[in-house]
Design a protein around this motif. Structure first.
Motif, short mmCIF file in Angstrom:
data_model
loop_
_atom_site.label_atom_id
_atom_site.label_comp_id
_atom_site.label_asym_id
_atom_site.label_seq_id
_atom_site.Cartn_x
_atom_site.Cartn_y
_atom_site.Cartn_z
N GLU A 285 0.83 -1.20 0.00
CA GLU A 285 0.00 0.00 0.00
C GLU A 285 0.86 1.25 0.00
OE1 GLU A 285 -3.06 0.26 -0.41
OE2 GLU A 285 -3.87 -1.72 -0.06
N THR A 286 1.93 1.22 0.81
CA THR A 286 2.83 2.36 0.85
C THR A 286 3.50 2.58 -0.50
OG1 THR A 286 3.26 1.93 3.19
CG2 THR A 286 4.82 3.36 2.05
N GLU A 287 3.95 1.51 -1.12
CA GLU A 287 4.59 1.64 -2.43
C GLU A 287 3.63 2.22 -3.46
OE1 GLU A 287 7.52 -1.20 -4.77
OE2 GLU A 287 5.45 -1.84 -5.09
N THR A 288 2.38 1.78 -3.43
CA THR A 288 1.38 2.31 -4.37
C THR A 288 1.22 3.81 -4.20
OG1 THR A 288 0.20 0.20 -4.40
CG2 THR A 288 -1.03 2.16 -5.10
N ILE A 289 1.19 4.28 -2.95
CA ILE A 289 1.05 5.71 -2.69
C ILE A 289 2.26 6.47 -3.22
CG2 ILE A 289 0.97 7.44 -0.85
CD1 ILE A 289 -0.69 5.43 0.78
N VAL A 290 3.46 5.96 -2.96
CA VAL A 290 4.67 6.64 -3.41
C VAL A 290 4.69 6.76 -4.93
CG1 VAL A 290 7.19 6.54 -3.50
CG2 VAL A 290 6.00 5.92 -1.40
N LEU A 291 4.40 5.66 -5.62
CA LEU A 291 4.45 5.67 -7.08
C LEU A 291 3.35 6.55 -7.67
CD1 LEU A 291 5.35 1.95 -7.83
CD2 LEU A 291 6.85 3.95 -7.84
N ARG A 292 2.22 6.65 -6.98
CA ARG A 292 1.18 7.55 -7.47
C ARG A 292 1.64 9.01 -7.34
NH1 ARG A 292 -5.16 8.08 -5.40
NH2 ARG A 292 -5.66 9.88 -6.74
N CYS A 293 2.35 9.33 -6.28
CA CYS A 293 2.89 10.69 -6.14
C CYS A 293 3.85 11.02 -7.27
CB CYS A 293 3.64 10.83 -4.81
SG CYS A 293 2.60 10.78 -3.34
N LEU A 294 4.52 10.01 -7.82
CA LEU A 294 5.55 10.22 -8.84
C LEU A 294 5.05 9.94 -10.24
CD1 LEU A 294 8.62 8.68 -6.97
CD2 LEU A 294 7.88 11.06 -7.06
N GLU A 295 3.74 9.97 -10.44
CA GLU A 295 3.20 9.87 -11.79
C GLU A 295 3.62 11.10 -12.60
OE1 GLU A 295 1.59 7.68 -13.50
OE2 GLU A 295 1.01 6.18 -12.01
N LYS A 296 3.97 10.90 -13.88
CA LYS A 296 4.41 12.03 -14.71
C LYS A 296 3.29 13.05 -14.91
CE LYS A 296 8.36 9.99 -15.35
NZ LYS A 296 9.53 10.38 -14.56
N SER A 297 2.07 12.58 -15.09
CA SER A 297 0.94 13.47 -15.30
C SER A 297 0.40 13.96 -13.96
CB SER A 297 -0.17 12.76 -16.06
OG SER A 297 -1.35 13.54 -16.08
N PRO A 298 0.27 15.28 -13.75
CA PRO A 298 -0.28 15.78 -12.49
C PRO A 298 -1.68 15.24 -12.20
CG PRO A 298 0.73 17.57 -13.73
CD PRO A 298 0.70 16.37 -14.64
N ASP A 299 -2.46 15.00 -13.25
CA ASP A 299 -3.83 14.49 -13.06
C ASP A 299 -3.85 13.10 -12.45
OD1 ASP A 299 -4.77 16.84 -14.11
OD2 ASP A 299 -5.02 16.03 -16.14
N ALA A 300 -2.76 12.34 -12.63
CA ALA A 300 -2.71 10.97 -12.12
C ALA A 300 -2.25 10.90 -10.67
CB ALA A 300 -1.78 10.11 -12.99
N ARG A 301 -1.77 12.02 -10.13
CA ARG A 301 -1.33 12.06 -8.73
C ARG A 301 -2.52 12.36 -7.82
NH1 ARG A 301 2.84 16.55 -10.27
NH2 ARG A 301 3.84 15.48 -12.04
N PHE A 302 -2.25 12.41 -6.51
CA PHE A 302 -3.24 12.90 -5.58
C PHE A 302 -3.52 14.36 -5.92
CE2 PHE A 302 -1.10 9.44 -3.35
CZ PHE A 302 -2.19 8.69 -2.92
N ALA A 303 -4.75 14.76 -5.79
CA ALA A 303 -5.15 16.10 -6.23
C ALA A 303 -4.52 17.19 -5.39
CB ALA A 303 -6.67 16.22 -6.19
N SER A 304 -4.16 16.88 -4.15
CA SER A 304 -3.59 17.91 -3.27
C SER A 304 -2.76 17.24 -2.20
CB SER A 304 -4.71 18.72 -2.62
OG SER A 304 -5.48 17.90 -1.75
N ALA A 305 -1.96 18.05 -1.51
CA ALA A 305 -1.18 17.53 -0.39
C ALA A 305 -2.09 17.02 0.72
CB ALA A 305 -0.24 18.62 0.13
N GLY A 306 -3.25 17.67 0.88
CA GLY A 306 -4.19 17.19 1.90
C GLY A 306 -4.70 15.81 1.60
N ALA A 307 -4.99 15.52 0.32
CA ALA A 307 -5.45 14.18 -0.07
C ALA A 307 -4.36 13.15 0.16
CB ALA A 307 -5.88 14.18 -1.54
N LEU A 308 -3.11 13.51 -0.12
CA LEU A 308 -1.99 12.61 0.15
C LEU A 308 -1.87 12.34 1.64
CD1 LEU A 308 0.64 11.10 -0.45
CD2 LEU A 308 1.81 13.31 -0.47
#
Length: 957
Positions: A285-308
């Motif tokens: 689960e942690t790895e999934t979160i990290v890799l989502r933060c590092l998606e090239k497209s901003p739309d594919a990341r968490f929408a905000s730091a609060g959501a992260l």
């Protein structure tokens, strides 16, 4: 386009980001000593102070210490009574300033004692620039209103005795992120909790109305959109937080390089190594979160730091997975849906019971023979081996296993093929370990030994481990009787071909030799071919010499060659002009003799990873199975146009033989597979040039230079888990004694390769500049924008008020010059074009001025030309490619401030390969132009040569 002198006061809006490479490099140097203070754990007693490598929690320029360039009085200026090297702090009433805590491009942070607040941190601006001061004051007001435990409060502001503005903040002591990383991998739950709390800081800042400018502290934390000058958003902060979490969990950043350009390219184009492959304690689960933060497209990341923060808090609380769950599979990110293949220990060749050695004395040198001998795919076909089907799968340890299958003697044969090993132009070898068939293992090695009097002793050795009685029979028949009989004529044919041409031609023609003839054309195909060639001859163009050469390719080339007809490679082999051969290919396409395809080249192994029939089906990302790597398709480098015979003339089946042989990677000088703990001594001959060393599964690449006259001829490389070290980085041309030590826990494939990209590729960027392609290719244009990690842009305009006739004449000349120089005209004003490399753009700029001076009307109008290089994005508008981003925008802006007859350019262009020889010693002037508060850009204006005029392209000055 109106051209006027540059207005130094016309600054961009405050949130404009200058992403020019020079601006960013200068700014990032200032950032590296900036200090940020925050409370990561409100409930705990310890605090963390982020330092040079740590842009964790500050909302913007004020609290983070982000650098801003500017001029003005410096708070550490020397006084008459000051000793040399002594720093005298500023004087502020009511505050006793003590030692310096940190320094950045924007200001200095001191420890201090306040008469009311006690021990505090004091920040003082370097500059008195009014705009910077306004930013500073506005941010102080906003930060002062934020009540959040993870943000250091601003207590008050002041002005020093020297007129510099500053602020008073709460003093928080603790360890830096760098300290934590240097101690080793941080416990998973601790790392997740720290970043979860830190993520609440930018969220609170955004809620308070503080404008986003990113959390970047050094280049390695920069998001892809920042590197490409795209708009930033709260998702940009999410990227930076993801980098911090990745580093806390693994002890290393996801992207790193000693060179800024290589770092930016990695951030924009490369996929990060999966965190669990570096730290098995990380849960899925942690790895999934990290890799989502590092998606090239901003739309594919968490929408905000609060959501992260919310997701990370679930992990810490145990409601979302287990942060300490053990790793089940270690692999690169794109392998999750594939079946793992186990790779067994390598068998010992010295214990093989069967060994045959064959030797031939040849007249050609090893350098002449190597391009032929190393093409293992065609060699295997020439000696009668059947086609092989290869597949790749992850091995669960960050590597890839290649499995080969074929039918031979009525038997199903299957094996694991270890990576080819070679040392050009001296040796190549391969190991196959069989799971099906009469053999258990087979080794093949070829050595090219130069003879004292000239020529080569070619030694081919075979070892095998038979499986039972049938295996011994097969070893005797196939390796003892047939192998030498089949290989001898092929090697002799190689020698004959190598003797008939100069050594410089061998590299160009190595893959073309008639060892096996293709099937004869059908009657229908023959008729179509004859009619099409006759139509080309009667088209009115002077292709009389080239048409027979094209006919030979269509009739005689092996299938693997005919399927990838590269027009620039054909031009070099035919000793013809590139543009003329390309025009011939387009004409053959018009006459239904050729079709086109688009190959997507992997940036690591540099061979086509996949193919598409039209640009319309091209997407932003591709996947190389051989490297187990997903990458962005680079419009200027990795998307290649190739021609092939029309299906009605030669329907070529897709079949491969030795996919991983050295013939498919001619830029690679050395490749070796090295066991854990092994140190291998290698000796390789290297001409001068730029090289890079890499290891499969290690994202870091080490660049080094080979120079003529260098006195050092030995180097050592250490391959560690996640890192490479090479000493020294500068060696002399000639024989290099290289020691490679595998200090990692895995078997590693290491390679040494020339850094220069292939020169015979017709990239999509260049191909799209030709109107014939837009006419002949159906569904022309890409469905999605494609990145250009590096391209060069040329802009040109006549003076304001030029006549319509002059503008039309200039447009015609501009299109002709750009097409001849290998660029692509974009549909915009002013005249604008893109080029795959700086030297072609500079040549075109010279030629434009030369042509304009010879044109009576254009000579009166005054021509302004500018050239700039950098990353961009390609988009299609009405069937034509246009380019967006900071680099194209800067290229156009450079026209303002240039004089007629000059070329306005930048050091990103002048530092390109081959540009210095074009520029020579002509007159120059340099102007520093400011692009917003983030920094400056040095513009170089190339003036006329000694004769008072700009020379034509290639003319000496």
């Amino acid at each position: 386009m109106s051209v006027s002198p540059h207005d130094e006061t016309g600054l961009p809006a405050p949130d404009t980001q200058a992403t020019d490479a020079t601006i960013f490099e200068n700014t990032s140097k200032n950032m590296e000593s900036a200090h940020t203070v925050f409370h990561p754990e409100p409930q705990g007693t310890s605090s963390v102070t982020t330092g040079a490598r740590t842009p964790i929690a500050a909302p913007s320029g004020l609290s983070s210490g982000l650098a801003q360039s500017g001029s003005g009085s410096n708070v550490t200026q020397t006084t008459p009574n000051q000793k040399r090297g002594e720093i005298v702090p500023p004087v502020v009433p009511g505050i006793q300033i003590g030692k310096e805590l940190g320094k950045g491009g924007m200001g200095v942070v001191y420890e201090a004692v306040h008469e009311r607040y006690g021990k505090v941190a004091v920040k003082v601006l370097h500059t008195t620039d009014e705009r910077v001061v306004r930013y500073f004051q506005a941010e102080c007001r906003i930060v002062g209103r934020i009540d959040h435990a993870a943000i250091v409060p601003v207590l008050e502001t002041f002005v020093t005795d020297r007129g510099n503005h500053g602020c008073v903040m709460e003093l928080v002591r603790g360890a830096t992120l760098e300290d934590l990383v240097d101690r080793g991998e941080v416990p998973t739950t601790r790392a997740v909790a720290v970043v979860a709390s830190a993520a609440r800081a930018p969220a609170a800042a955004h809620d308070a109305g503080l404008g986003h400018r990113g959390l970047v502290g050094t280049p390695r934390y920069m998001a892809p959109e920042q590197a490409q000058a795209f708009p930033t958003s709260p998702a940009t902060d999410v990227w930076a937080l993801g980098v911090v979490l990745y580093e806390l969990l693994t002890g290393r950043p996801p992207f790193d390089s000693n060179q800024l350009s290589a770092l930016i390219c990695a951030i924009v184009a490369d996929a990060p190594l999966a965190p669990r492959s570096l730290n098995p304690a990380i849960g899925p689960e942690t790895e999934t979160i990290v890799l989502r933060c590092l998606e090239k497209s901003p739309d594919a990341r968490f929408a905000s730091a609060g959501a992260l923060a919310a997701e990370l808090e679930k992990v810490v609380s145990g409601t979302k997975g287990d942060a300490l769950a053990p790793v089940i599979l270690n692999r690169l990110g794109d392998s999750s849906g594939e079946k793992l293949v186990r790779i067994d220990p390598k068998p010992d060749r010295d214990e093989a019971p069967v060994h045959y050695r064959y030797e031939w004395e040849l007249d050609s040198s090893p350098e002449q023979l190597w391009p032929l001998v190393s093409d293992t795919e065609k060699f295997n076909r020439a000696i009668g081996l059947p086609a092989v089907q290869f597949s790749d799968a992850p091995d669960g340890k960050g590597g890839v296993v290649r499995t080969g299958r074929m039918k031979r003697l009525g038997l199903e044969i299957e094996w694991v093929e270890h990576p080819y090993e070679w040392l050009a132009p001296e040796r190549q070898s391969v190991l196959r370990v069989y799971s099906k068939g009469p053999l258990a293992a087979l080794w093949s090695e070829v050595n090219l030994v130069p003879r004292a009097g000239g020529g080569t002793s070619l030694v081919h050795e075979l070892w095998s481990v038979p499986r039972g009685f049938l295996g011994r029979i097969v070893s005797f028949v196939e390796l003892r009787m047939r192998a030498k009989a089949n290989m001898g004529p092929v090697y002799e044919k190689f020698d004959e071909k190598a003797r008939l041409r100069k050594e410089s031609d061998a590299e160009l023609e190595g893959s073309r030799y008639p060892l096996a003839k293709p099937e004869q054309l059908s009657a229908e195909a023959e008729a179509l071919l004859v009619a099409g060639l006759a139509a080309i001859r009667s088209s009115g163009r002077s292709w009389a010499r080239l048409v027979p050469l094209l006919e030979a390719e269509l009739r005689e080339a092996l299938d693997t060659d005919a399927a990838t007809l590269r027009p620039y490679a054909l031009a070099r082999r035919w000793k013809a002009e590139r543009l003329e051969v390309l025009k011939l290919c387009f004409e053959a396409m018009r006459k239904k003799l050729l079709e086109i395809g688009w190959y997507l080249i992997c940036p690591v192994c540099r061979v086509p990873a996949s193919a598409v029939e039209s640009l319309a089906s091209l997407r932003q990302k591709s996947h190389c199975r051989a490297c187990d790597l997903s990458y962005d398709n680079d419009f200027a480098r990795s998307v290649e146009l190739v021609f092939k015979p029309s299906a009605k003339i030669r329907p070529i089946p897709l079949a491969t033989y030795c996919l991983g042989g050295p013939g498919n990677a001619r830029h690679v000088v050395l490749q070796q597979e090295i066991e854990p703990g092994e140190t291998r001594a290698l000796s390789v001959s290297l001409p001068s040039g730029s090289y890079r060393f890499m290891a499969r599964g290690v994202r870091q690449v080490v660049n080094f230079e080979v120079i003529e006259g260098g006195v050092v001829h030995a180097a050592e490389v250490a391959v560690e888990d996640g890192a490479l070290q090479l000493v020294p980085a500068l060696v002399g041309a000639g024989r290099l004694e290289l020691k490679v030590r595998n200090a990692s826990v895995r078997r590693r494939v290491v390679r040494l390769e020339r850094a220069a990209w292939r020169q015979d590729i017709l990239t999509a960027l260049e191909a799209c500049g030709h109107p014939e392609l837009r006419e002949l290719a159906p569904a022309f244009g890409t469905a999605e924008p494609l990145s250009l990690t590096q391209a060069t842009f040329l802009a040109a305009a006549l003076r304001e008020g030029a006549s319509q006739l002059a503008k039309k004449s200039f447009r015609d000349i501009f299109s002709e010059v750009v097409e001849t120089s290998g660029g692509a005209v974009a549909p915009r004003e002013p005249a604008f074009a893109a080029f795959p490399d700086p030297s072609r753009a500079v040549e075109a700029a010279f030629e434009l001025h030369s042509r304009a001076k010879k044109h009576e009307e254009l000579a009166r109008e005054g021509l302004h030309v500018s050239v700039h290089a950098g990353p961009a994005v390609a988009v299609f508008l009405e069937g034509r490619a246009d380019y967006q981003g900071a680099a194209p925008t800067i290229a156009v802006s450079l026209l303002d401030g240039s004089h007629p007859g000059e070329i306005a350019t930048t050091h990103m262009v002048l530092g390109g390969r081959g540009v210095s020889s074009l520029v020579g010693t002509r007159e120059t002037r340099v102007q520093k132009r400011r692009l917003g508060p983030e920094g400056y850009l040095s513009v170089v204006y190339l003036g006329p040569g000694p004769s008072g005029r700009l020379p034509s392209a290639g003319e000496k000055t």
